[in-house]
Design an enzyme around this catalytic site. Structure first.
Site, mmCIF file in Angstrom:
data_model
loop_
_atom_site.group_PDB
_atom_site.id
_atom_site.type_symbol
_atom_site.label_atom_id
_atom_site.label_comp_id
_atom_site.label_asym_id
_atom_site.label_seq_id
_atom_site.Cartn_x
_atom_site.Cartn_y
_atom_site.Cartn_z
ATOM 1 N N GLU A 1 -2.232 7.845 -5.166
ATOM 2 C CA GLU A 1 -2.476 7.314 -6.512
ATOM 3 C C GLU A 1 -3.768 7.910 -7.095
ATOM 4 O O GLU A 1 -4.716 8.148 -6.359
ATOM 5 C CB GLU A 1 -2.600 5.787 -6.451
ATOM 6 C CG GLU A 1 -1.366 5.088 -5.941
ATOM 7 C CD GLU A 1 -1.603 3.585 -5.698
ATOM 8 O OE1 GLU A 1 -2.702 3.090 -6.055
ATOM 9 O OE2 GLU A 1 -0.712 2.927 -5.158
ATOM 10 N N HIS B 1 0.041 -0.059 -9.556
ATOM 11 C CA HIS B 1 -0.804 -0.846 -8.649
ATOM 12 C C HIS B 1 -1.476 -1.994 -9.411
ATOM 13 O O HIS B 1 -2.707 -2.181 -9.351
ATOM 14 C CB HIS B 1 -1.859 0.040 -7.987
ATOM 15 C CG HIS B 1 -2.276 -0.468 -6.634
ATOM 16 N ND1 HIS B 1 -2.518 0.348 -5.564
ATOM 17 C CD2 HIS B 1 -2.494 -1.732 -6.185
ATOM 18 C CE1 HIS B 1 -2.875 -0.384 -4.513
ATOM 19 N NE2 HIS B 1 -2.864 -1.647 -4.874
ATOM 20 N N ARG C 1 0.840 -1.192 0.000
ATOM 21 C CA ARG C 1 0.000 0.000 0.000
ATOM 22 C C ARG C 1 0.879 1.247 0.000
ATOM 23 O O ARG C 1 2.002 1.233 0.506
ATOM 24 C CB ARG C 1 -0.900 0.044 1.240
ATOM 25 C CG ARG C 1 -2.084 -0.905 1.197
ATOM 26 C CD ARG C 1 -3.145 -0.432 0.218
ATOM 27 N NE ARG C 1 -4.322 -1.298 0.230
ATOM 28 C CZ ARG C 1 -4.497 -2.356 -0.547
ATOM 29 N NH1 ARG C 1 -3.532 -2.712 -1.390
ATOM 30 N NH2 ARG C 1 -5.604 -3.063 -0.496
#
Length: 247
Positions: free
Chosen positions: A192, A211, A163
């Site tokens: 993000e 991601h 994360r």
């Protein structure tokens, strides 16, 4: 498993309102572990860097020097759950020494797999040649900031496949600049999506993926199916397999 896939859900508020929240914690375990391994190998073997150098500047292997033998390196894993364990299994095949920091693994304890030894966070930071992150972030606190980078071995590699918000990216920027960190690979970042002009992206020794570690065709299919199964199960029984509660 309670931390996977619920970053955009106000779990405490849902609990207060009597809303059941569940997740699917096991759909992309192998994919994330594979992504971390791919990033680690690309960093240590300088694959991306040398691809560009060879295509743009010419055929010269010395531009890759130095490269360390993987089997001589200590890999530190932060978070030894499903994904951390799967990553360890892959790294073990390379002959690396593996240590892990996790609240389920006491310092000095050998994990049931037989090839991972528990360490404290301080020991992980100070002993690792490579750190791979597989844990949730701490609320309001970086786990890798200026102090952590100062205590790391010079030339360490760090991978975040978990994360954003775990690594202080300003501190990482400085550590990449001064050589404390030989290379970093980030599949997850704070804030993000990240703009292409972000300051970290200027570093040749930084690898970034958007991601995507969770993804494969099969994992995406598993996710959709398992979410649907949980919805049907709740409609029929009022229960779910993986309820998520406030800590």
């Amino acid at each position: 498993h309670r931390y996977i896939g619920v970053d955009n859900i106000e779990v405490a508020e849902a609990v207060k309102r009597g809303i059941v929240v569940c997740n699917v914690p096991d759909y992309g375990t192998n994919e994330v572990a594979d992504q971390a391994l791919a990033l680690m190998m690309a960093l240590v073997r300088k694959v991306v860097y040398m691809n560009r150098q060879t295509k743009e500047k010419g055929w010269d292997c010395t531009m890759a020097f130095p490269i360390q033998r993987l089997s001589t390196m200590t890999v530190g894993i932060l978070g030894f759950g499903r994904i951390g364990s799967a990553f360890a299994k892959r790294v073990h095949a390379l002959g690396c020494n593996i240590i892990a920091c996790d609240h389920h693994l006491e310092p000095g304890e050998v994990a049931p797999c037989g090839y991972v030894t528990g360490v404290t966070m301080d020991e992980l930071i100070e002993q690792s040649d490579i750190i791979s992150i597989h844990c949730p972030p701490l609320k309001g606190q970086y786990m890798f900031g200026e102090d952590a980078f100062r205590r790391m071995k010079k030339g360490i590699y760090i991978i975040n496949d978990a994360r954003g918000g775990i690594i202080d990216e300003d501190a990482l920027d400085r550590a990449l600049s001064d050589g404390t960190v030989a290379g970093a690979a980030l599949d997850c970042m704070k804030g993000e999506p990240i703009s292409p002009d972000y300051k970290l992206f200027r570093h040749e020794n930084l690898l970034v993926s958007p991601h995507m570690g969770w993804y494969s065709v099969q994992a995406a299919e598993d996710l959709k199916r398992k979410v649907a199964e949980q919805a049907v199960k709740f409609a029929q029984t009022g229960k779910v397999d993986y309820p998520v509660y406030k800590n």
